[in-house]
Write a protein that holds these residues in place. Structure first.
Motif, short mmCIF file in Angstrom:
data_model
loop_
_atom_site.label_atom_id
_atom_site.label_comp_id
_atom_site.label_asym_id
_atom_site.label_seq_id
_atom_site.Cartn_x
_atom_site.Cartn_y
_atom_site.Cartn_z
N HIS B 222 0.82 -1.19 0.00
CA HIS B 222 0.00 0.00 0.00
C HIS B 222 0.87 1.25 0.00
N ALA B 223 1.90 1.23 0.83
CA ALA B 223 2.82 2.37 0.91
C ALA B 223 3.57 2.54 -0.41
N GLN B 224 3.87 1.40 -1.05
CA GLN B 224 4.59 1.47 -2.33
C GLN B 224 3.77 2.23 -3.36
N LEU B 225 2.47 1.92 -3.38
CA LEU B 225 1.61 2.57 -4.36
C LEU B 225 1.57 4.07 -4.10
N TRP B 226 1.46 4.43 -2.81
CA TRP B 226 1.41 5.85 -2.48
C TRP B 226 2.72 6.55 -2.81
N ASP B 227 3.84 5.84 -2.61
CA ASP B 227 5.14 6.42 -2.96
C ASP B 227 5.13 6.82 -4.44
N LEU B 228 4.61 5.90 -5.25
CA LEU B 228 4.59 6.18 -6.69
C LEU B 228 3.65 7.33 -7.02
N LEU B 229 2.49 7.34 -6.35
CA LEU B 229 1.53 8.41 -6.65
C LEU B 229 2.08 9.76 -6.22
N LEU B 230 2.83 9.77 -5.11
CA LEU B 230 3.44 11.03 -4.68
C LEU B 230 4.42 11.53 -5.74
N GLN B 231 5.20 10.59 -6.30
CA GLN B 231 6.11 10.97 -7.38
C GLN B 231 5.31 11.54 -8.54
N MET B 235 5.58 15.14 -10.30
CA MET B 235 5.75 15.29 -11.74
C MET B 235 4.64 16.16 -12.32
N ALA B 236 3.45 16.01 -11.75
CA ALA B 236 2.31 16.78 -12.25
C ALA B 236 2.57 18.27 -12.12
N GLU B 237 3.24 18.64 -11.01
CA GLU B 237 3.56 20.05 -10.82
C GLU B 237 4.44 20.55 -11.97
N GLU B 238 5.42 19.68 -12.36
CA GLU B 238 6.32 20.10 -13.43
C GLU B 238 5.63 20.11 -14.78
N GLN B 240 2.84 21.08 -15.39
CA GLN B 240 1.85 22.16 -15.43
C GLN B 240 0.43 21.63 -15.34
N MET B 241 0.27 20.48 -14.67
CA MET B 241 -1.09 19.99 -14.49
C MET B 241 -1.65 20.65 -13.24
N ASP B 242 -2.97 20.76 -13.18
CA ASP B 242 -3.58 21.38 -12.01
C ASP B 242 -3.60 20.35 -10.89
N LEU B 243 -2.82 20.64 -9.84
CA LEU B 243 -2.63 19.68 -8.77
C LEU B 243 -3.95 19.34 -8.08
N VAL B 244 -4.79 20.35 -7.91
CA VAL B 244 -6.06 20.11 -7.22
C VAL B 244 -6.91 19.11 -8.00
N GLU B 245 -6.89 19.25 -9.32
CA GLU B 245 -7.69 18.32 -10.11
C GLU B 245 -7.12 16.92 -10.07
N VAL B 246 -5.78 16.82 -10.06
CA VAL B 246 -5.14 15.50 -9.96
C VAL B 246 -5.54 14.83 -8.65
N LEU B 247 -5.43 15.60 -7.55
CA LEU B 247 -5.77 15.05 -6.24
C LEU B 247 -7.24 14.68 -6.16
N THR B 248 -8.09 15.58 -6.66
CA THR B 248 -9.53 15.31 -6.62
C THR B 248 -9.84 14.01 -7.33
N PHE B 249 -9.14 13.76 -8.43
CA PHE B 249 -9.40 12.55 -9.19
C PHE B 249 -8.94 11.31 -8.41
N PHE B 250 -7.77 11.39 -7.78
CA PHE B 250 -7.32 10.27 -6.93
C PHE B 250 -8.37 9.95 -5.87
N PHE B 251 -8.84 11.01 -5.22
CA PHE B 251 -9.78 10.79 -4.12
C PHE B 251 -11.11 10.29 -4.64
#
Lengths: 326, 481
Positions: B222-231, B235-238, B240-251
């Motif tokens: 489980h932690a492995q998957l989150w490690d990857l998603l954090l990466q 990357m999303a920040e770089e 130029q993706m909208d971070l809020v939308e990325v997070l909203t979609f994960f949730f």
């Protein structure tokens, strides 16, 4: 150790709910109670994916399992974009079961609600979960003591007054709860304080609350009954400062202030060593005292602590005072 | 007179201390807050408030919190007005004050809690959204729009989804040389792994697992998957993706129901673009890349729970139970048919036989040195063996035979026995006095690495050479005068 189990016993006696809905100044009727209860149940499931839930309804004369998370129903309600599917499922199943039961029930509406029967079903359910939980560990195979479930709890939401006839089953449930390491919480929503629920909460380390601000039910439920025993070590929950320890006698099923243990007198010689009396766990009220007084006391008086004023299991319930007759 | 050589000295054995520190960090990790929370704390309050407008995000973040933090949030959720700090503090058990203060601190850094003038209240949008989540209602559609059941093309069954997720995740996490028989991961996945430093590319074109990559294997899946998603979020920040939308979609994914199909229509552009990446990681399944429906897999729906996200049906039972038996004679018996676990073992065990459910090998000096050369430490190898030890092994104390444990550590020390340092050897001094005079000067500069009085020579470090040379030149020219 992350999950937590909650069984809720809901008193659904129509007569008492009718009285509650007329009780001024703060009216609490069944529909608003159910919606607040559902919000509370959802909050419990929301806390963790693994949290389990069972809801038992106590109707007049019978008790019913309204919802259990370990037996998911076959027919799902269609999910929609604005609600979390598990919440929607809990809500719709509980409401559907309550309604169908109220409509189809043929029992006398004035009959006392089967709160104790629902409590015993809840205990049986937790026992079943404990067995299943142990089957999945290697503990059972190695013949070790069965593990207790992490943090199992029962919450009793009652509107009915004590039924003195149910004293013995309540006490027996308390002892099984202690054995299963179940915490019993109780909330009296309406009517007089109940002696038995106070004792149940006290003896299992739970919390008993008499609902005073009836418009703030959800806040009471959240603050006092949502935290699991592990969280209560950090954020305390309200507990009662005085507990009514009175018991019901076995002969008339009345709640008595003073009662007597049945004591049989054996041998004056043995009384020297204080072993002359054997007390049973049965408690009698004053009306049967002639039976006891017919025993002739030995000349040097009572050597043992005498008759104890006690409930069932007097030696276990340290809070009972002892009482000496001369 | 001077000659440039490479000097090798015996390195001190201070390595042991860092090993112990590694062990400790493994243990304390269990009580740490969820990996996503520190990331959220770094986000500006405005984007968090935007994130909190979605009920599903609030619900998911609520689940990631600690038990005490959840209870504090719940206590405040149904209150309309702010409550004073002292009122809330009165409920706290005296000697647990620190836990309570930490919880308050965490909540306020996540901007869930406002502490203003001694009063506590929840962030308004968080409060509204969490209330919506719990009572249902609202029109945000944050839990995903379910698709009508299409009789002609029924959705993939739960088992199918599990198998699919497992295969994708494997190929994502373990693109290793020995795993050539498994589907080759896509370029996007490889890039993600290299960016996160779990794989390195310097051994040619084939990616190699790194030390942090091996550490990563020790984490629960489980932690492995989150490690990857954090990466992915970094990357999303770089990108130029909208971070809020990325997070909203994960949730949103994490609150969806397994085995249901959802429509892509209501997703934003960013979220539609994410579908491709998430398909690569095995979080969602789509019939075709252009399909207008998608199904979340178990990996996605268990994101905010602590239950194993790897499907229990396939191979995960053995990984939970432990499968490695290690004997005092360095023999390793691994009861597994899982190609990934075999591949990981192959990193530090020389495998001898393979049976349908059993792999036999032994820990040898060569195999361990190979792992050490890849940057995997002895402590990591030992903790891998401990984490995955077979239940039978757990009867022994210590769990891993002392001989093997010590030997692995010794092999590591052996590798670190020599340390090279460049420098100059000063030799052939004319007289003992000359030698001592120069040596004295070199000692003042603190550049002497080794000296031998009888042979009249000493070795100085590279950076002191110019000083010594001018000193000697001055002295010889001075003598010539």
């Amino acid at each position: 150790m992350n999950s937590s189990h909650l069984s809720v016993v809901v008193d659904l006696a129509p007569a008492h709910w009718h009285r509650s809905s007329l009780h001024t100044p703060s009216i609490l009727d069944l529909p608003s109670f159910i919606s607040q209860l559902l919000a509370f149940l959802n909050a419990h499931i929301a806390a963790r994916h693994e949290n389990t839930l069972a809801v038992f309804g106590a109707f007049p004369g019978e008790s019913v399992l309204l919802y259990s998370s370990s037996d998911p129903p076959a027919d799902y309600p269609p999910s929609d974009a604005n609600s979390f599917p598990p919440f929607k499922m809990v809500n719709s199943i509980i409401i559907r079961n309550i309604l169908s039961h109220l409509e189809s029930s043929t029992a006398d509406e004035q009959a006392p609600s089967a709160l104790v029967s629902a409590l015993i079903k809840a205990l049986c359910y937790i026992n079943r979960l404990t067995i299943e939980f142990n089957a999945s560990t290697s503990n059972a195979a190695e013949g070790l003591e069965p593990l207790a479930l992490p943090d199992p709890r029962i919450l009793i939401l009652s509107v009915s007054p004590d039924q003195t006839a149910s004293y013995i089953p309540v006490m027996n449930s308390i002892f099984s709860a202690q054995k299963l390491k179940v915490t019993i919480d109780a909330c009296q929503l309406f009517g007089p304080e109940t002696v038995f629920l106070q004792q149940a909460a006290h003896l299992t380390g739970g919390s008993y609350i008499y609902l005073e601000r009836r418009d703030a039910l959800l806040q009471y439920l959240t603050m006092a009954f949502l935290p699991s025993p592990a969280v209560r070590e950090t954020i305390s929950v309200p507990t009662q400062d005085k507990i009514d320890f009175r018991a019901a006698c076995f002969c008339h099923k009345n709640i008595v202030d003073v009662g007597f243990n049945q004591v049989s007198y054996q041998d004056p010689a043995a009384s020297q060593s204080g072993q002359a009396f054997t007390a049973t766990d049965r408690l009698f009220c004053v009306e049967v005292t002639p039976l006891i007084s017919s025993v002739n006391p030995p000349k040097n008086g009572w050597r043992s602590s005498g008759y104890t004023i006690a409930g069932l299991g007097s030696r276990r319930l340290a809070a009972f005072r002892s009482y000496r007759i001369h | 007179m001077t000659e440039r050589i490479v000097w090798k000295s015996i390195a001190s054995a201070s390595k042991n201390r860092s090993d112990n520190a590694d062990d400790k960090s493994l243990i304390t990790e269990l009580n740490e807050p969820h990996a996503l929370l520190p990331f959220l704390q770094l986000q500006p309050a405005t984007s968090l408030t935007r994130l909190y407008q979605s009920p599903s995000s609030c619900l998911s973040i609520f689940r990631l919190l600690d038990a005490v933090e959840r209870q504090l949030t719940m206590n405040l959720l149904w209150l309309d007005s702010a409550i004073s700090l002292s009122t809330m503090g009165a409920w706290v058990v005296q000697d647990k004050k620190k836990v309570y203060d930490d919880a308050l601190d965490m909540l306020s850094r996540l901007h869930i809690l406002n502490i203003h003038a001694g009063k506590l209240s929840l962030n308004t949008s968080f409060k509204t959204s969490l209330r919506h989540a719990i009572t249902g209602g609202g029109t945000t559609g944050s839990f995903g729009v379910p698709a009508e059941r299409d009789e002609k093309r029924p959705p993939m069954g739960i088992e199918g989804l599990d198998g699919y997720a497992l295969e994708r995740l494997f190929s994502t996490l373990w693109c290793h040389r020995e795993l050539a028989n498994i589907r080759k991961p896509s370029q996007g996945v490889l890039y993600l792994l290299q960016r996160s430093g779990l794989m390195s590319n310097h051994h040619g074109s084939l990616p190699q697992i790194t030390s942090s990559g091996f550490q990563f294997l020790l984490h629960p899946p489980h932690a492995q998957l989150w490690d990857l998603l954090l990466q992915y979020l970094h990357m999303a920040e770089e990108r130029q993706m909208d971070l809020v939308e990325v997070l909203t979609f994960f949730f949103m994914l994490s609150t969806m129901e397994l085995g249901k199909e959802y429509l892509t229509e209501n997703l934003s552009q960013t979220q539609k673009a994410m579908l491709d990446d998430l398909r690569d990681y095995g979080l969602i399944w789509q019939r075709r890349a252009s399909s207008r429906r998608f199904s979340p897999t178990r990996l996605a729906t268990t994101l905010t729970s602590s239950s194993p996200s790897l499907p229990t049906a396939v191979g995960a039972a053995s990984s939970q139970q432990g499968f490695i038996v290690l004997e005092t004679n360095y023999r390793v018996y691994a009861y597994t048919d899982n190609p990934l676990q075999t591949a990981v073992l192959n990193l530090f065990v020389s495998l001898k036989y393979r049976f349908p459910n059993l792999v036999v090998g032994s820990v040898t000096r060569d195999s361990v040195r190979r792992a050490l050369n890849n940057g995997i430490s002895a402590a990591q190898i030992i903790s891998y063996l401990v984490t995955h030890a077979h239940p039978q092994m757990r009867k022994f104390n210590p769990l891993i035979p002392v001989t093997v444990q010590d030997q692995i550590r010794l092999w590591e020390l052996e590798k670190d026995r020599l340390k090279s340092q460049e420098g100059y050897l000063y030799t052939a001094f004319a007289s003992q006095a000359d030698y001592e005079y120069v040596l004295e000067y070199a000692k003042q500069l603190d550049i002497v690495l080794w000296e031998n009085n009888t042979k009249r020579c000493f070795f100085g470090s590279l950076d002191g050479h110019s000083n010594i040379r001018t000193f000697i030149e001055r002295r010889t020219s001075g003598a010539a005068d």
